[in-house]
Motif scaffolding. Structure first.
Motif, PDB file in Angstrom:
ATOM      1  N   ASP A   4      38.193 -10.175-119.600  1.00 39.53           N
ATOM      2  CA  ASP A   4      37.194 -10.633-118.637  1.00 39.53           C
ATOM      3  C   ASP A   4      35.824 -10.142-119.113  1.00 39.53           C
ATOM      4  OD1 ASP A   4      36.062 -11.666-116.273  1.00 39.53           O
ATOM      5  OD2 ASP A   4      36.120  -9.673-115.359  1.00 39.53           O
ATOM      6  N   GLU A   5      34.835 -10.992-119.096  1.00 40.35           N
ATOM      7  CA  GLU A   5      33.513 -10.619-119.626  1.00 40.35           C
ATOM      8  C   GLU A   5      32.785  -9.657-118.677  1.00 40.35           C
ATOM      9  OE1 GLU A   5      29.411 -10.447-119.773  1.00 40.35           O
ATOM     10  OE2 GLU A   5      30.232 -11.965-118.403  1.00 40.35           O
ATOM     11  N   ASN A   6      32.965  -9.857-117.353  1.00 34.66           N
ATOM     12  CA  ASN A   6      32.156  -9.113-116.379  1.00 34.66           C
ATOM     13  C   ASN A   6      32.981  -8.020-115.707  1.00 34.66           C
ATOM     14  OD1 ASN A   6      29.955  -8.445-114.824  1.00 34.66           O
ATOM     15  ND2 ASN A   6      30.371 -10.001-113.271  1.00 34.66           N
ATOM     16  N   ILE A  18      35.391 -14.665-131.431  1.00 31.65           N
ATOM     17  CA  ILE A  18      36.470 -14.839-130.461  1.00 31.65           C
ATOM     18  C   ILE A  18      37.330 -16.032-130.859  1.00 31.65           C
ATOM     19  CG2 ILE A  18      35.303 -13.788-128.493  1.00 31.65           C
ATOM     20  CD1 ILE A  18      34.692 -16.750-127.603  1.00 31.65           C
ATOM     21  N   ALA A  19      38.572 -16.030-130.373  1.00 27.91           N
ATOM     22  CA  ALA A  19      39.490 -17.130-130.692  1.00 27.91           C
ATOM     23  C   ALA A  19      39.307 -18.291-129.707  1.00 27.91           C
ATOM     24  CB  ALA A  19      40.931 -16.637-130.646  1.00 27.91           C
ATOM     25  N   ASP A  20      38.850 -17.994-128.470  1.00 20.66           N
ATOM     26  CA  ASP A  20      38.652 -19.052-127.471  1.00 20.66           C
ATOM     27  C   ASP A  20      37.755 -18.509-126.368  1.00 20.66           C
ATOM     28  OD1 ASP A  20      38.845 -21.522-126.337  1.00 20.66           O
ATOM     29  OD2 ASP A  20      41.011 -21.481-126.021  1.00 20.66           O
ATOM     30  N   TYR A  21      37.271 -19.413-125.501  1.00 21.36           N
ATOM     31  CA  TYR A  21      36.327 -19.049-124.440  1.00 21.36           C
ATOM     32  C   TYR A  21      36.728 -19.837-123.194  1.00 21.36           C
ATOM     33  CZ  TYR A  21      31.698 -17.776-122.549  1.00 21.36           C
ATOM     34  OH  TYR A  21      30.679 -17.247-121.810  1.00 21.36           O
ATOM     35  N   LEU A  22      37.148 -19.134-122.134  1.00 24.28           N
ATOM     36  CA  LEU A  22      37.588 -19.813-120.913  1.00 24.28           C
ATOM     37  C   LEU A  22      36.668 -19.451-119.745  1.00 24.28           C
ATOM     38  CD1 LEU A  22      41.460 -19.209-121.126  1.00 24.28           C
ATOM     39  CD2 LEU A  22      40.146 -21.145-122.008  1.00 24.28           C
ATOM     40  N   ILE A  23      36.422 -20.416-118.878  1.00 23.72           N
ATOM     41  CA  ILE A  23      35.524 -20.199-117.734  1.00 23.72           C
ATOM     42  C   ILE A  23      36.324 -20.274-116.430  1.00 23.72           C
ATOM     43  CG2 ILE A  23      33.537 -21.147-116.486  1.00 23.72           C
ATOM     44  CD1 ILE A  23      32.475 -22.089-119.241  1.00 23.72           C
ATOM     45  N   PRO A  40      33.279  -3.840-114.598  1.00 24.21           N
ATOM     46  CA  PRO A  40      32.443  -2.641-114.415  1.00 24.21           C
ATOM     47  C   PRO A  40      32.758  -1.611-115.505  1.00 24.21           C
ATOM     48  CG  PRO A  40      34.204  -2.711-112.786  1.00 24.21           C
ATOM     49  CD  PRO A  40      34.252  -4.016-113.523  1.00 24.21           C
ATOM     50  N   GLY A  41      31.797  -0.726-115.769  1.00 20.11           N
ATOM     51  CA  GLY A  41      32.001   0.236-116.849  1.00 20.11           C
ATOM     52  C   GLY A  41      31.770  -0.456-118.176  1.00 20.11           C
ATOM     53  N   MET A  42      32.803  -0.481-118.987  1.00 18.53           N
ATOM     54  CA  MET A  42      32.698  -1.139-120.298  1.00 18.53           C
ATOM     55  C   MET A  42      32.850  -2.653-120.121  1.00 18.53           C
ATOM     56  SD  MET A  42      34.923  -0.403-123.731  1.00 18.53           S
ATOM     57  CE  MET A  42      34.403   1.293-123.854  1.00 18.53           C
ATOM     58  N   SER A  43      31.829  -3.417-120.482  1.00 20.24           N
ATOM     59  CA  SER A  43      31.878  -4.874-120.291  1.00 20.24           C
ATOM     60  C   SER A  43      32.845  -5.527-121.282  1.00 20.24           C
ATOM     61  CB  SER A  43      30.484  -5.478-120.494  1.00 20.24           C
ATOM     62  OG  SER A  43      30.145  -5.463-121.880  1.00 20.24           O
ATOM     63  N   GLY A  44      33.124  -6.797-121.019  1.00 23.95           N
ATOM     64  CA  GLY A  44      34.012  -7.539-121.918  1.00 23.95           C
ATOM     65  C   GLY A  44      33.472  -7.618-123.330  1.00 23.95           C
ATOM     66  N   LEU A  45      32.143  -7.841-123.464  1.00 28.17           N
ATOM     67  CA  LEU A  45      31.549  -7.941-124.807  1.00 28.17           C
ATOM     68  C   LEU A  45      31.610  -6.611-125.544  1.00 28.17           C
ATOM     69  CD1 LEU A  45      28.432 -10.225-124.129  1.00 28.17           C
ATOM     70  CD2 LEU A  45      30.425 -10.792-125.539  1.00 28.17           C
ATOM     71  N   GLU A  46      31.396  -5.500-124.817  1.00 22.88           N
ATOM     72  CA  GLU A  46      31.494  -4.168-125.443  1.00 22.88           C
ATOM     73  C   GLU A  46      32.937  -3.887-125.863  1.00 22.88           C
ATOM     74  OE1 GLU A  46      27.952  -1.749-123.085  1.00 22.88           O
ATOM     75  OE2 GLU A  46      29.899  -2.017-122.117  1.00 22.88           O
ATOM     76  N   THR A  47      33.875  -4.261-124.993  1.00 28.67           N
ATOM     77  CA  THR A  47      35.301  -4.082-125.314  1.00 28.67           C
ATOM     78  C   THR A  47      35.675  -4.920-126.540  1.00 28.67           C
ATOM     79  OG1 THR A  47      35.719  -3.819-122.940  1.00 28.67           O
ATOM     80  CG2 THR A  47      37.636  -4.148-124.361  1.00 28.67           C
ATOM     81  N   LEU A  48      35.180  -6.138-126.557  1.00 26.74           N
ATOM     82  CA  LEU A  48      35.439  -7.045-127.689  1.00 26.74           C
ATOM     83  C   LEU A  48      34.978  -6.418-129.003  1.00 26.74           C
ATOM     84  CD1 LEU A  48      36.078  -9.875-128.948  1.00 26.74           C
ATOM     85  CD2 LEU A  48      33.781 -10.572-128.269  1.00 26.74           C
ATOM     86  N   SER A  65      30.560 -16.925-115.894  1.00 25.04           N
ATOM     87  CA  SER A  65      29.220 -17.393-116.270  1.00 25.04           C
ATOM     88  C   SER A  65      29.279 -18.424-117.391  1.00 25.04           C
ATOM     89  CB  SER A  65      28.387 -16.198-116.739  1.00 25.04           C
ATOM     90  OG  SER A  65      27.198 -16.626-117.351  1.00 25.04           O
ATOM     91  N   GLU A  66      28.406 -19.410-117.279  1.00 19.34           N
ATOM     92  CA  GLU A  66      28.273 -20.390-118.352  1.00 19.34           C
ATOM     93  C   GLU A  66      26.965 -20.155-119.113  1.00 19.34           C
ATOM     94  OE1 GLU A  66      29.293 -24.491-117.558  1.00 19.34           O
ATOM     95  OE2 GLU A  66      30.245 -23.905-115.682  1.00 19.34           O
ATOM     96  N   GLU A  67      26.468 -18.921-119.021  1.00 15.41           N
ATOM     97  CA  GLU A  67      25.200 -18.588-119.677  1.00 15.41           C
ATOM     98  C   GLU A  67      25.344 -18.707-121.197  1.00 15.41           C
ATOM     99  OE1 GLU A  67      22.285 -14.766-119.833  1.00 15.41           O
ATOM    100  OE2 GLU A  67      23.442 -15.049-117.990  1.00 15.41           O
ATOM    101  N   GLU A  68      24.407 -19.420-121.784  1.00 15.47           N
ATOM    102  CA  GLU A  68      24.493 -19.725-123.222  1.00 15.47           C
ATOM    103  C   GLU A  68      24.477 -18.461-124.080  1.00 15.47           C
ATOM    104  OE1 GLU A  68      22.274 -22.561-126.543  1.00 15.47           O
ATOM    105  OE2 GLU A  68      21.549 -22.516-124.482  1.00 15.47           O
ATOM    106  N   GLN A  69      23.676 -17.471-123.693  1.00 14.49           N
ATOM    107  CA  GLN A  69      23.554 -16.256-124.496  1.00 14.49           C
ATOM    108  C   GLN A  69      24.891 -15.519-124.601  1.00 14.49           C
ATOM    109  OE1 GLN A  69      20.778 -13.335-123.025  1.00 14.49           O
ATOM    110  NE2 GLN A  69      21.459 -11.797-124.493  1.00 14.49           N
ATOM    111  N   ILE A  70      25.616 -15.451-123.463  1.00  9.29           N
ATOM    112  CA  ILE A  70      26.923 -14.767-123.466  1.00  9.29           C
ATOM    113  C   ILE A  70      27.895 -15.514-124.376  1.00  9.29           C
ATOM    114  CG2 ILE A  70      28.907 -14.147-122.036  1.00  9.29           C
ATOM    115  CD1 ILE A  70      26.911 -13.711-119.711  1.00  9.29           C
ATOM    116  N   MET A  71      27.904 -16.850-124.260  1.00  7.61           N
ATOM    117  CA  MET A  71      28.768 -17.660-125.137  1.00  7.61           C
ATOM    118  C   MET A  71      28.461 -17.394-126.604  1.00  7.61           C
ATOM    119  SD  MET A  71      28.924 -21.431-123.378  1.00  7.61           S
ATOM    120  CE  MET A  71      29.348 -21.695-121.666  1.00  7.61           C
ATOM    121  N   GLU A  72      27.164 -17.385-126.929  1.00 14.29           N
ATOM    122  CA  GLU A  72      26.768 -17.201-128.327  1.00 14.29           C
ATOM    123  C   GLU A  72      27.173 -15.821-128.838  1.00 14.29           C
ATOM    124  OE1 GLU A  72      22.621 -18.092-128.706  1.00 14.29           O
ATOM    125  OE2 GLU A  72      22.957 -20.271-128.714  1.00 14.29           O
ATOM    126  N   GLU A  73      27.003 -14.788-127.998  1.00 14.36           N
ATOM    127  CA  GLU A  73      27.398 -13.434-128.413  1.00 14.36           C
ATOM    128  C   GLU A  73      28.899 -13.366-128.676  1.00 14.36           C
ATOM    129  OE1 GLU A  73      25.982  -9.723-126.682  1.00 14.36           O
ATOM    130  OE2 GLU A  73      24.503 -10.906-125.562  1.00 14.36           O
TER     131      GLU A  73
END
Length: 521
Positions: A54-56, A98-103, A58-66, A84-92
């Protein structure tokens, strides 16, 4: 069936219980955790086949964990899940591989599709490819039982290459042996077709015939020259159609394929004959007669392709073309880098001819070098080396630069190669040429049969004669000529090497591709 292990990290993991039970019922072993730090701890102590994050959180975010997980296990597939469908998060996330991106909100079929795409992709592709080829096998076989013309043979060859490349991508290549046998049968019939048709292509003005080597520049290259646009005519030695399909994706980054066509190489399918024929616009005996000062025959030790630039210049003059042109032959990487540095100057020419010898060096190196034999034990590996070469070659840098400057490119070759497997005994005197796929001489001894194409009157095929009794003989399919002396050594040394000079679809059906820059002018 393998039971895959999936780690799912989400701070609201309890709400995802229906999805987790759904995947468990499908046979997956699920490990749920509710934080990024727990996910990292689990990855350190257990093996997983895929991770849902999960991207969002608390504590360590999904992107940090990734980032942490990818630092430990770069090849572990991670699926990012977000509201979120925010473009910046998708791009990061995409940048972190990543292997896939689900909303969210998620649905079961969406999750299952993602898992299957990652974990079962190879198996599903293999099953579908094998099934499709089995259905197509009969159609292809039925096609070449008929009396095909030259264009229909091109279509058969392209279909076989399509399936060869598709099967190459499957998990266990279980259908490759069947396809190899089908290709061998096709080559058997193709060789008979060439034996019966080749004379009429050269001598009968009313015969249905393909474009041949000596017609290539007049029919394809000269008409493509445009005012205020530089045309680059690139001849990559030994580039077969399957190798073109392998390098096409790298080149398509910078070019649109305007036209993918084919022509037929003349016989013999060697540089001395076929490539000189391209640049002179003539058949071999015509070159010998009209350009005796630069034609190098079989009886001379000198290199047979040292005068391509002069053949080219004379053909341009003969066609009354008023154009500026350059000729470059690239035989090593340092020359390739010099070519890149020279592109700016070349852009001022109407026509730039580049002969790139890498593929030729690779095929000969495979014969002579134990390491290359190990690297390229079969067709698939041979293609793989070609792909790796183009991706790291100065040639790709040159092509990118030409595209950026709006140049046009035509890519082709002079002949292909075939992996030879079956020896054919022949006897010749000391003046007989050394090529393994064709022989010319005055006292050739061999068993007559349809395994070879005999040419008692070379003048009919516009081939030079060293003396009155000179004859030619061409190996067909995957045969190669071997002398009875030291026969076993000779056969073991050359069997399974890539050779050219004879008659096969691989050697004679040649790709010619017209490219337009994606950058425009």
């Amino acid at each position: 069936m393998q039971r895959y292990k999936i780690l799912w990290a989400d701070d609201e993991i309890d709400l995802l219980k229906p999805h987790i039970l759904f995947l468990e019922n499908k046979g997956y072993h699920m490990t749920p955790v509710n934080s990024g730090s727990d996910a990292i701890e689990k990855c350190e102590s257990e093996h997983f086949d895929v991770v849902f994050l999960d991207e969002n959180m608390p504590g360590m975010s999904g992107l940090e964990t990734l980032t942490k997980i990818k630092g430990m296990m770069p090849s572990l597939p991670v699926v990012m899940i977000t509201k979120s469908e925010e473009e910046q998060i998708m791009e990061e996330a995409i940048g972190a591989k990543i292997a896939d991106y689900l909303i969210k909100p998620l649905n079961p079929s969406q999750i299952l599709l993602s898992v299957k795409k990652i974990l079962d992709n190879r198996r599903l592709v293999t099953e579908k490819t094998n099934l499709n080829y089995q259905q197509e096998f009969r159609n292809i076989s039925m096609t070449f039982q008929e009396n095909l013309d030259f264009q229909e043979w091109v279509e058969v060859y392209k279909k076989l290459i399509f399936w060869e490349l598709e099967i190459d991508e499957t998990e266990n290549k279980s259908m490759s042996e069947v396809l190899t046998m089908q290709k061998e049968e096709a080559n058997n019939r193709f060789s008979k077709f060439i034996t019966e048709s080749y004379d009429s292509w050269l001598n009968d003005p009313d015969a249905e015939k393909p474009m041949l080597s000596h017609q290539l520049m007049k029919k394809k290259v000269f008409p493509a020259i445009e005012k205020d646009t530089s045309l680059f005519f690139l001849v990559i030695d030994n580039l077969r159609y399957d190798q073109w399909k392998i390098i096409e994706p790298a080149i398509s980054e910078y070019y649109n394929v305007e036209e993918e066509d084919t022509y037929y190489s003349i016989l013999p399918t060697t540089t001395a004959y076929a490539r000189n024929s391209i640049f002179s616009g003539m058949l071999p005996s015509e070159m010998e007669k009209k350009h005796s000062d630069i034609w190098v025959g079989e009886d001379v030790d000198e290199g047979k392709n040292n005068y391509e630039d002069q053949f080219l210049e004379r053909q341009i003059r003969r066609n009354n073309l008023d154009l500026s042109f350059s000729y470059h032959k690239i035989k090593k990487a340092s020359e390739g880098r010099q070519l890149v540095d020279n592109i700016n100057n070349m852009m001022t020419n109407d026509l730039n001819v580049i002969v790139y010898n890498f593929v030729d060096m690779l095929s000969h190196a495979r014969t002579d070098t134990a390491m290359i034999r190990e690297l390229a034990p079969d067709e698939s590996a041979y293609r793989s080396i070609t792909k790796s070469w183009i991706e790291h070659s100065p040639l790709l840098d040159a092509l990118k630069l030409i595209a950026e400057k709006g140049g046009k490119v035509i890519i082709t070759t002079d002949h292909g190669t075939i992996r030879v497997k079956k020896p054919f005994k022949i006897i010749g005197d000391r003046n007989t040429n050394t090529n393994l796929r064709y022989k010319q001489g005055k006292n050739l001894g061999y068993d007559r049969g349809d395994e070879i194409m005999e040419v008692a009157k070379p003048e009919r095929l516009f081939l030079p004669k060293l003396n009155v009794s000179t004859s030619y003989v061409f190996a067909t399919e995957d045969r190669f000529f071997a002398y009875p002396n030291n026969y076993n050594y000779y056969v073991n040394y050359y069997k399974d090497t890539f050779q050219h000079g004879g008659i096969s679809m691989e050697e004679m059906i040649i790709p010619i591709i017209s490219l337009n820059s994606k950058y425009g002018r």
